[in-house]
Enzyme design. Structure first.
Site, PDB file in Angstrom:
ATOM      1  N   CYS A   1     -48.671  10.352 -25.456  1.00 48.71           N
ATOM      2  CA  CYS A   1     -47.485  10.637 -24.644  1.00 48.71           C
ATOM      3  C   CYS A   1     -46.494  11.439 -25.470  1.00 48.71           C
ATOM      4  O   CYS A   1     -46.470  11.338 -26.697  1.00 48.71           O
ATOM      5  CB  CYS A   1     -46.795   9.336 -24.231  1.00 48.71           C
ATOM      6  SG  CYS A   1     -47.427   8.607 -22.735  1.00 48.71           S
TER       7      CYS A   1
ATOM      8  N   ASN B   1     -45.628  11.828 -36.155  1.00 52.65           N
ATOM      9  CA  ASN B   1     -46.705  12.687 -35.684  1.00 52.65           C
ATOM     10  C   ASN B   1     -46.284  13.537 -34.488  1.00 52.65           C
ATOM     11  O   ASN B   1     -47.082  14.319 -33.973  1.00 52.65           O
ATOM     12  CB  ASN B   1     -47.932  11.845 -35.301  1.00 52.65           C
ATOM     13  CG  ASN B   1     -48.783  11.520 -36.518  1.00 52.65           C
ATOM     14  OD1 ASN B   1     -48.724  12.219 -37.525  1.00 52.65           O
ATOM     15  ND2 ASN B   1     -49.560  10.457 -36.428  1.00 52.65           N
TER      16      ASN B   1
ATOM     17  N   HIS C   1     -45.592  12.415 -31.522  1.00 49.66           N
ATOM     18  CA  HIS C   1     -45.944  11.761 -30.261  1.00 49.66           C
ATOM     19  C   HIS C   1     -45.068  10.530 -30.078  1.00 49.66           C
ATOM     20  O   HIS C   1     -44.380  10.102 -31.000  1.00 49.66           O
ATOM     21  CB  HIS C   1     -47.410  11.308 -30.271  1.00 49.66           C
ATOM     22  CG  HIS C   1     -48.359  12.382 -30.647  1.00 49.66           C
ATOM     23  ND1 HIS C   1     -49.494  12.146 -31.383  1.00 49.66           N
ATOM     24  CD2 HIS C   1     -48.330  13.706 -30.407  1.00 49.66           C
ATOM     25  CE1 HIS C   1     -50.126  13.291 -31.565  1.00 49.66           C
ATOM     26  NE2 HIS C   1     -49.446  14.246 -30.991  1.00 49.66           N
TER      27      HIS C   1
END
Lengths: 340, 340
Positions: B289, B252, B254
């Site tokens: 993050c 994804n 991330h």
């Protein structure tokens, strides 16, 4: 029940039956058929549930059983690449491949000599002696994607008077396509004295009886064991200071050496990381790390980064402890990604 | 050819046919038999090598094919625990289990709707909507060892007006023994606006037709969704400052949320990490993050650490970005390891 999270930036991950809304595959379940007869481990399994199962092998490939090949002189395993082993481009990263090298090497030992109660598998007669890797070279022509089934075949050979070698041949298990290869050098040391120690002749000859004869090599000899340059005093690139994590400790009680590679990649320029594929890494292991150790990540280009399209890039990497002791040195070779 | 490494402290790892000299298993190769008939993916495989293979399934278990169960309302997969997923005690750590939860959840989606070209699998009709996890609770009674075959069965349910739930039931695939369970809460948000967005009724009803009816739950409702306390201003424990690594990025784009857990564990006192088993973790996801982000790791005991033998210990954990924004909050519960 939303529990107060900020809906503007929650963590996107996984699928409770779905995920990102990207594909347009039709809603379907796979064809059902009766459960196949179990093969390898049938006697150990609890009775299968009576309900028929729906196989999904067409999209979720099942690994073949681990097996010996070539008159027991090589060993092969298959692994389905997991989502968490892939980056944003859905392809496995090099640390995934390096972990699989370790796993199939370890399992080769387990298949030959059974499972040890501590550390990895071990060969009878190896009392107080352990094999330690001094060098691993990994060359990838192509990286598998999430869900791909990869096959690793491995075998060993003698390598001079004191050293031994393990090679790996990596293919796509479904198509048979060549993906990459790796070779490694190992020495035996005495666990107590930590000094180089020759394998007893009786153990060595028994061990060699399990190696291909004549020896097989996955990479041309002239492409291996190329000496790494000394690391320059003025490193051009640095990564964040690393603190080795508890979750990075392996069954030997040390930091898994694959972590070194992931730490070192932090020092590679973003442009190279995004636009190039890591084609080859040559790693020299010089010291071990433990949880909590602090490590400095250094890099240095060996090629002119302003080179244009189509040119490979090379970097030298070093990991150092605060006292300056070198843990690991490596050279990486990057080739431009194919245009889409 | 030793290539100049320091033989006193090289990196011990893997086995070029062996490893640590710990076990006394007899030298043996496994019995040979003809290659079993392939089942699930036979039509896609290249012709098998003509040489007979030696199966090693007795010691290296082969996973059953992934399958739907219970009239297609649940999905199960098996995974053999890898060496690099285990710590010094040869047992899988919690991050391994959390990664497997993700993998089987993602593969459930793939099995239903096929593989997406980006991110994870997705359900038709989900245009611009994505599922995001807001909470995962994982409870382990026992951790598998290196080489153990674990089985994860998963299914979903509705959870109020906006949320959905995914549960996992984790067992030893060989013995059938219960290992643990996990439950999770998900919301749908609009990819463009990043706001909570209701699943269209038609999609929701189609999706629910794939969920067990009546709903199944792996954990008693009263043991789930327990609110986590606010994190105190004076955190008693801190871990090293974390820099999110490139190799931690998932499909994804991330940082894989399992990394949060491994970061947080760095703040747990060494005595607890060594002498206790992590029995339960309850995690609230609050922000995402990206590679290069710096994260502060905080911990705080919820129990008296001077408590004697037999008492469980609890900690509250938080991960914060430099601007103070909370990425993740969790509570961990630890129970003393059994005496050997």
């Amino acid at each position: 029940m939303i529990r107060g999270q900020n809906p503007r930036a929650p963590h996107e991950r996984g699928v409770p039956g779905a995920g990102r809304a990207a594909a347009a595959a039709p809603l379907r379940t796979r064809r059902c058929r009766a459960a196949p007869p179990t093969t390898t481990v049938a006697v150990e399994r609890p009775a299968a549930a009576s309900a028929p199962t729906c196989e999904v092998g067409g999209v979720l490939h099942t690994p073949h059983p681990s097996s010996f090949l070539n008159n027991n002189t090589s060993f092969a395993e298959e692994f389905r690449i997991r989502g968490n082993e892939c980056g944003a481009d859905q392809h496995a990263n090099i640390t995934t491949i390096a972990n699989l090298l370790q796993e199939v090497g370890g399992n080769h030992g387990v298949a030959l000599w059974g499972r040890a109660d501590s550390g990895f598998a071990s060969m009878p007669g190896m009392d107080h002696l352990i094999f330690v890797a001094t060098r691993i070279q990994l060359r990838m022509e192509a990286y598998p994607k999430w869900g791909d089934l990869v096959r690793l075949e491995t075998y060993f050979a003698e390598d001079g008077r004191l050293a031994t070698r393990r090679d790996w041949h990596i293919t796509d298990a479904i198509t048979g396509a060549y993906l990459g290869a790796a070779t490694s050098t190992w020495v035996t040391i005495n666990m107590d004295t930590r000094k180089l120690s020759k394998l007893p002749d009786s153990v060595r000859s028994r061990w060699l009886s399990l190696a291909p004869s004549p020896p097989r090599a996955v990479l041309p000899p002239e492409a291996t064991k190329r000496k790494l340059p000394d690391f320059p005093a003025d490193a051009a690139l640095t990564g964040p200071l690393v603190s080795a994590r508890r979750s990075d400790v392996d069954p030997n009680g040390h930091i898994n050496n694959v972590c070194y590679l992931s730490w070192a990649l932090e020092a590679v320029p973003q442009k190279v990381y995004e636009k190039y594929n890591l084609m080859e890494v040559e790693m020299d292991f010089k010291a071990e790390c433990h949880a909590g150790d602090t490590v400095q990540v250094l890099g240095h280009p060996l090629t002119d980064l302003s080179n244009g399209n189509g040119c490979a890039q090379q970097f030298l990497h070093a990991l150092r402890k605060p006292d300056g002791g070198e843990v690991w040195r490596a050279r990486t070779t990057w080739v431009p990604k194919a245009k889409k």
